[in-house]
Design a protein around this motif. Structure first.
Motif, PDB file in Angstrom:
ATOM      1  N   ALA A   1      -1.472   1.648  -5.047  1.00 51.61           N
ATOM      2  CA  ALA A   1      -0.345   0.884  -4.521  1.00 51.61           C
ATOM      3  C   ALA A   1       0.853   1.810  -4.341  1.00 51.61           C
ATOM      4  CB  ALA A   1       0.000  -0.253  -5.470  1.00 51.61           C
ATOM      5  N   ASP A   2       1.803   1.390  -3.520  1.00 53.10           N
ATOM      6  CA  ASP A   2       3.009   2.177  -3.271  1.00 53.10           C
ATOM      7  C   ASP A   2       3.677   2.525  -4.608  1.00 53.10           C
ATOM      8  OD1 ASP A   2       5.911   2.659  -2.837  1.00 53.10           O
ATOM      9  OD2 ASP A   2       5.411   2.248  -0.741  1.00 53.10           O
TER      10      ASP A   2
ATOM     11  N   HIS B   1      -5.368  -5.393   3.841  1.00 60.39           N
ATOM     12  CA  HIS B   1      -5.394  -4.026   4.375  1.00 60.39           C
ATOM     13  C   HIS B   1      -6.014  -4.083   5.760  1.00 60.39           C
ATOM     14  CE1 HIS B   1      -9.776  -3.183   3.870  1.00 60.39           C
ATOM     15  NE2 HIS B   1      -9.685  -3.812   2.705  1.00 60.39           N
TER      16      HIS B   1
ATOM     17  N   GLN C   1       0.806  -1.221   0.000  1.00 54.82           N
ATOM     18  CA  GLN C   1       0.000   0.000   0.000  1.00 54.82           C
ATOM     19  C   GLN C   1       0.844   1.279   0.000  1.00 54.82           C
ATOM     20  OE1 GLN C   1      -2.069  -1.819   3.436  1.00 54.82           O
ATOM     21  NE2 GLN C   1      -3.893  -0.828   2.613  1.00 54.82           N
ATOM     22  N   HIS C   2       0.188   2.377  -0.340  1.00 53.77           N
ATOM     23  CA  HIS C   2       0.810   3.696  -0.358  1.00 53.77           C
ATOM     24  C   HIS C   2       0.611   4.333   1.013  1.00 53.77           C
ATOM     25  CE1 HIS C   2       1.136   7.944  -2.362  1.00 53.77           C
ATOM     26  NE2 HIS C   2       2.221   7.607  -1.693  1.00 53.77           N
TER      27      HIS C   2
ATOM     28  N   TYR D   1     -12.167   2.077  -1.942  1.00 53.24           N
ATOM     29  CA  TYR D   1     -10.962   1.259  -1.822  1.00 53.24           C
ATOM     30  C   TYR D   1     -11.142  -0.076  -2.556  1.00 53.24           C
ATOM     31  CZ  TYR D   1      -6.480   0.398   0.514  1.00 53.24           C
ATOM     32  OH  TYR D   1      -5.163   0.220   0.798  1.00 53.24           O
TER      33      TYR D   1
ATOM     34  N   LEU E   1      -2.479   5.458   5.779  1.00 56.38           N
ATOM     35  CA  LEU E   1      -2.704   5.294   4.340  1.00 56.38           C
ATOM     36  C   LEU E   1      -2.718   6.658   3.667  1.00 56.38           C
ATOM     37  CD1 LEU E   1      -3.402   2.947   2.314  1.00 56.38           C
ATOM     38  CD2 LEU E   1      -5.777   3.707   2.540  1.00 56.38           C
TER      39      LEU E   1
ATOM     40  N   TYR F   1      -4.911   1.563   7.013  1.00 55.29           N
ATOM     41  CA  TYR F   1      -3.567   1.122   7.375  1.00 55.29           C
ATOM     42  C   TYR F   1      -3.481   1.131   8.898  1.00 55.29           C
ATOM     43  CZ  TYR F   1       1.208  -0.120   6.169  1.00 55.29           C
ATOM     44  OH  TYR F   1       2.381  -0.814   6.006  1.00 55.29           O
TER      45      TYR F   1
END
Length: 627
Positions: free
Chosen positions: A96-97, A126, A74-75, A192, A91, A131
């Motif tokens: 995505a990252d 998740h 995740q970002h 999401y 988050l 996050y």
């Protein structure tokens, strides 16, 4: 008693330990989770190469069916390349990252590549809040979710008294930031999951749920309930794997959400699986089995992943073979030794297996798992005549309040490096039900034990090898036979008992004891197979759970009709036959198959045949008798 209590609190009356008829929430086949392979240091190239390496190491005719992308994709608002840095993170966006998953190697392209490799399902991890400490309150996110606000979790004083490190939780230091209105909760999780679906993702594992109930929504209610409702309303929500969700309110809420549809949610039954922590394995097995007394009424307990290449892997593999939950591994395919193909073959040969959760036998129900004795549990396969007893020597280790990082004294005050596993006693009498449920955020710490991420010192397991333990088991320990009167000593045998590790069979009456002796952290599965007209079907002899693929058995004096799931590769199928019965012919899907008969010293015979894979997964074996 438990069923009535859960029915009362969840307002759901249709509770049962057995899976609903055709509704099975378990992902089919073998899964692979990225967690113990890469932790948070993920990349598409690692995952693809890892999957290819894993598939090449698997037994013949077996491939990975589903992949779980765990924490690290995740970002977030901080760098999460190093495991441990993520516990205080929020988050940043739904993408995505961007460093790990650049445009050239995006999440959609990764999912597409995985499915091109034969994976049928991709699940993304998740937390319930997005996050670990929620969503970053950036201008962009506040515009999307106006009720987004941050506050520290409010832990009940009894939890804090149980673990003095709780005030150092990063969720307290950094704030726990979530939408406070039901509309914004729904908007967040809907968006999401829509982004995940557009990337080709098929499911979600939703972690850290209970901590959301330590903060309030805009109406003054526990926020976790609103987020769980919003989760269930998304297309991916009803099939989610619920992790660290053991707040009592959330458990009953899950029963209420799923009750009308007749489905069952997947619920993690334990603390994390720690392959490198020797003393964690016994409590992990015991916790899963005892927690399933409650969780198995509400959902399908998930006993967590396992790795296949350590000394304790056989213990976990046998446990998962009869757990009634999904089967997934977390091996690093590049590790040495590599994944154990033979262990996986024995695990997977049992198929989907049991249709109930693995529960403690009454003989173990009121014993502390730490005591010097064998833990004995029971389950049943799809054909009710195929029962199983699971025995494990998990004595001598337990959760402890001593503070040290696994293997040494705790000298660090950097809470980003450590996890705090907080336990609150399940009862004033901890031997009563041993409900070692993790992730409780309830204001009443007497209800369950809790698991909270991040802390100044990591609490861990301790104990000692308590040596060899023995126990006598018999078919009378199975709930199916509890109401039957004791059989006279002169009774004819009515059961065939088959031990999976020694591959030995013996005759038994209802109460005849079979002594099981095991060293520390070893296990045994005893298949309890009913004789019907002089024949007992063991199943596939090499499997940890031989009867897992036996779906239905109907019998008459002249014919045994066995419906079963075909194995992935040619495998020996075993039958036990009493002296009064003779088998004159065996057919598989109306075609004769050869078989061999081997008399035993105990007066019965073992009949074996090589069962080939069939074009259809379903097969019919007919055993014609002269009785």
């Amino acid at each position: 008693m438990l069923s009535e209590a859960v029915s009362l609190f969840s307002q759901t009356s249709s509770l049962s330990y057995r899976l609903p008829g055709k509704s099975d929430p378990r992902p089919a086949g073998l899964g692979w989770c990225t967690w113990n392979s890469y932790y948070t240091n993920l990349s598409p190239s690692k995952i693809i190469s890892g999957l290819n390496a894993l598939n090449s190491a698997l037994p013949a005719a077996t491939k990975t069916s589903w992949v779980l992308l765990d924490d690290g994709w995740q970002h977030a608002d901080i760098d999460t390349l190093t495991d441990g840095s993520q516990w205080g993170a929020k988050l940043r966006s739904l993408s995505a990252d961007p460093v790990k998953f650049p445009a050239s190697s995006s999440l959609p392209s990764l999912v597409s590549s995985l499915k091109s490799s034969g994976v049928s399902k991709v699940i993304a991890w998740h937390t319930l809040a997005g996050y670990w400490t929620g969503i970053e309150p950036s201008p962009a996110n506040l515009l999307l979710y106006p009720s987004l606000s941050s506050s520290p979790p409010s832990f009940h004083p009894s939890l804090v008294s149980n673990d003095a490190s709780l005030p150092n939780e990063l969720s307290i230091k950094n704030g726990y930031c979530i939408p406070r209105s039901r509309a914004d909760m729904s908007a967040f999780l809907s968006a999401y999951h829509a982004s995940l679906i557009s990337a080709g993702v098929d499911g979600v594992k939703v972690d850290a749920q209970a901590v959301a109930n330590t903060v309030l929504d805009e109406d003054g209610n526990a926020a976790g309930l609103g987020l769980q409702q919003a989760l269930h309303s998304t297309p991916l929500g009803p099939t989610a794997i619920h992790c660290m969700s053991h707040d009592p309110l959330l458990i009953y809420h899950l029963a209420k959400l799923h009750g009308p549809s007749g489905t069952k949610p997947l619920i993690r039954a334990s603390d994390d699986y720690y392959p490198g922590d020797l003393y964690s394995h016994g409590p992990h097995i015991a916790d899963c089995c005892f927690n399933s007394l409650l969780l198995g009424l509400v959902g399908v307990p998930d006993f967590d992943m396992l790795t296949t290449n350590s000394a304790t892997s056989p213990l976990h593999a046998m446990n998962r073979a009869v757990s009634g939950g999904p089967i997934y591994i977390s091996d690093d395919p590049s590790s040495s030794p590599p994944p154990d193909a033979e262990l996986l073959r024995k695990l997977l040969l049992g198929g989907a297996g049991c249709v109930r959760p693995l529960l403690p036998c009454r003989e173990s129900l009121f014993s502390t798992p730490e005591s010097p004795s064998l833990l004995t549990c029971f389950n049943e396969n799809p054909a009710p005549t195929q029962q199983v007893l699971f025995c494990a020597n998990v004595a001598g280790s337990a959760w402890t309040g001593s503070e040290y990082v696994r293997g040494g004294a705790c000298a660090s005050s950097d809470s980003s490096l450590l996890r705090s596993h907080v336990r609150a006693c399940a009862s004033s009498d901890s031997s009563l039900l041993r409900s070692h449920v993790r992730a409780c955020a309830s204001s009443d710490s007497s209800l369950f034990r809790s698991h909270v991420r991040g802390g100044a010192c990591a609490r861990t397991y301790a104990g000692a090898d308590n040596g060899i333990q023995s126990a006598a088991v018999s078919p009378s320990m199975l709930e199916r036979y509890r109401s039957l009167p004791p059989a006279p000593a002169s009774s004819s045998p009515t059961f065939l008992l088959y031990r999976s590790t020694t591959k030995t069979a013996s005759l038994s009456t209802l109460s005849a004891p079979l002594t099981i002796t095991l060293p520390w952290l070893a296990a045994e599965i005893v298949s309890v197979c009913e004789f019907q007209h002089g024949v007992a079907c063991v199943g596939f002899s090499d499997a940890f759970n031989p009867g897992g693929r036996i779906l239905e058995i109907s019998a008459s004096p002249s014919l045994l009709n066995i419906q079963l799931e075909s194995p992935p590769a040619p495998s020996e199928l075993l039958l036990g036959v009493l002296p009064s019965t003779q088998i004159r012919r065996i057919t598989l899907n109306d075609t004769d198959v050869p078989f061999t008969t081997s008399p035993t010293a105990d007066g019965f015979s073992l009949v074996s045949l090589t069962f080939p894979p069939t074009p259809s997964s379903a097969a019919t074996l007919q055993v014609l008798l002269n009785s």
